[in-house]
Design an enzyme around this catalytic site. Structure first.
Site, short mmCIF file in Angstrom:
data_model
loop_
_atom_site.label_atom_id
_atom_site.label_comp_id
_atom_site.label_asym_id
_atom_site.label_seq_id
_atom_site.Cartn_x
_atom_site.Cartn_y
_atom_site.Cartn_z
N THR A 70 35.14 33.76 41.49
CA THR A 70 34.98 33.16 42.82
C THR A 70 33.51 32.96 43.14
OG1 THR A 70 35.00 35.34 43.86
CG2 THR A 70 37.10 34.19 43.66
N THR A 125 31.68 41.56 27.39
CA THR A 125 31.21 40.59 26.43
C THR A 125 29.83 41.04 25.98
OG1 THR A 125 31.71 39.15 28.24
CG2 THR A 125 31.43 38.13 26.18
#
Length: 405
Positions: free
Chosen positions: A405, A189
């Site tokens: 996570t 990104t």
């Protein structure tokens, strides 16, 4: 660990462009994850955006608004607001409306940007709560803090700055970027923000940015994934006491174009140097193509090959993998007998096979370096292209396996 990327150098303030940073706690409590940028009235703005069909809600909104009056840019990290449908568009618009209300400007003059996890609702309330602090923090010298504020899996902030003098007036170009994974921009990104105090007509500014992006941000790849959120913006505040640049000619335009290109290339290469898990910075240069596109096709075939990238990580001069990638790049009527391949300055393959002078020790010595050049001579024409990429390490897999996570 970033390859050849050290602390930020001096990032010169740009008159008429301010940055403010605050903590919304989107992903981690206390993290500075909201950045507000304020453009002086009368600024012109250019933008290039992701071509991913699933472009994020903030990208859609920014594309709709950037050609009008722009006063504020609002960036959050930790949440991409992508894959969120109409609710995502409404959320992006809501955060812009709140900033506009607090700043006393039109809602349409606020452009949103997001980066982070895809598919999760934007935490609007958290972002809105951080806006007063970000506005209070606005200053022209907050580039370094803003560079840190837009990071996600980046390990280091990324920024670059150039200045030049025209007719006795100093002109500044400063920018920051973020990105370390899901990097194969097509304008990852990737977010990039560049500002200058030159006064530039919007159409000229747009062409200038598009040209710079095509030679920098659109020539990097880490993993071949084009993000949903890629954006690069160029803002010209017009605060330098010089005539407006209204056409792509003249000494002022040439100097500005060079400065923007240098900043863009430094920011783009910093993204590669900080690629997720990267241990090698790799320059793939393709020369002698009949067209620029076939040079790019060959370059990306090499840069995206998992077999080549893992060989780079292992410092293994497995030159056959490079030949295989070149051969499957889809170049029509490719004559392999004219192709030479180099690792650094070492010719490893020539006329379709192993170079007569090549030794494994020579290749291993090049592959052991942190910065490696792969040069491919196609022998078909005069076109050339350069792409920057990384190796593929265990750490890349670990980072992306554990990302949520």
């Amino acid at each position: 660990m970033a390859v050849g990327l050290g602390p930020l150098s001096t990032l010169h303030p740009v008159p008429g462009f301010e940055l403010g940073i605050a903590s919304a706690g989107i992903k981690r409590p206390g993290r500075k994850d909201v950045v507000v940028m304020r453009c002086a009235e009368g600024s012109s703005v250019a933008g290039v955006f992701t071509l991913n069909a699933f472009c994020a809600a903030p990208v859609t909104l920014a594309k709709q608004r950037f050609l009008g009056e722009v006063r504020y840019l609002l960036t959050n990290t930790g949440n991409a607001n992508a894959g969120t449908g109409e609710a995502g568009l409404a959320a992006a618009a809501q955060t812009c409306a709140k900033l506009a209300e607090l700043a006393g400007v039109a809602e349409t003059s606020v452009l949103p940007y997001s980066t982070g996890v895809i598919g999760e609702p934007l935490p609007v309330a958290k972002i809105e709560a951080a806006l007063p602090a970000a506005l209070a923090d606005l200053a022209e010298d907050r580039w370094a803090e803003a560079a840190a504020g837009i990071m996600t899996t980046d390990t280091l902030p990324k920024g670059a700055s150039r200045q030049f003098v025209h007719d006795g007036v100093t002109v500044t170009v400063t920018g920051i970027s973020k990105g370390a994974g899901m990097i194969k921009p097509n304008m990852a990104t990737m977010l990039g923000y560049i500002a200058t105090d030159a006064k530039v007509a919007q159409g000229v500014l747009q062409d200038l940015l598009r040209d710079a992006a095509n030679k920098s941000f659109n020539r990097i790849t880490i993993d071949g994934d084009t993000s949903t959120n890629d954006c690069c913006m160029l803002i010209a505040t017009g605060r330098a006491a010089l005539p407006e640049v209204t056409q792509a000619s003249g000494a002022l335009f040439a100097a500005l174009k060079q400065a923007v290109l240098e900043v863009s290339m430094e920011l783009a290469q910093a993204i590669v140097r900080d690629g997720e898990g990267a241990t090698k910075f790799v320059t793939v240069q393709v020369n002698g193509g009949a067209t620029h596109q076939e040079c790019l096709d060959v370059g990306y075939a090499v840069a995206h090959s998992p077999l080549i990238k893992t060989a780079l990580f292992a410092s293994d001069p497995n030159w056959g993998r490079i030949l295989a990638a070149v051969g499957r790049a889809g170049v029509a009527n490719l004559d392999v007998s004219k192709i030479d391949v180099f690792l650094g300055d070492v010719c490893i393959a020539s006329r379709g096979g192993r170079a007569a002078s090549y030794t494994e020790e020579q290749g291993a010595a090049v592959m052991a370096q942190a910065e490696i050049g792969i040069r491919i001579e196609l022998g078909r024409g005069t076109c050339s292209e350069t792409i920057w990429t990384t190796d593929l390490s265990h750490e890349y897999v670990k980072i992306n396996a554990e990302y949520r996570t």
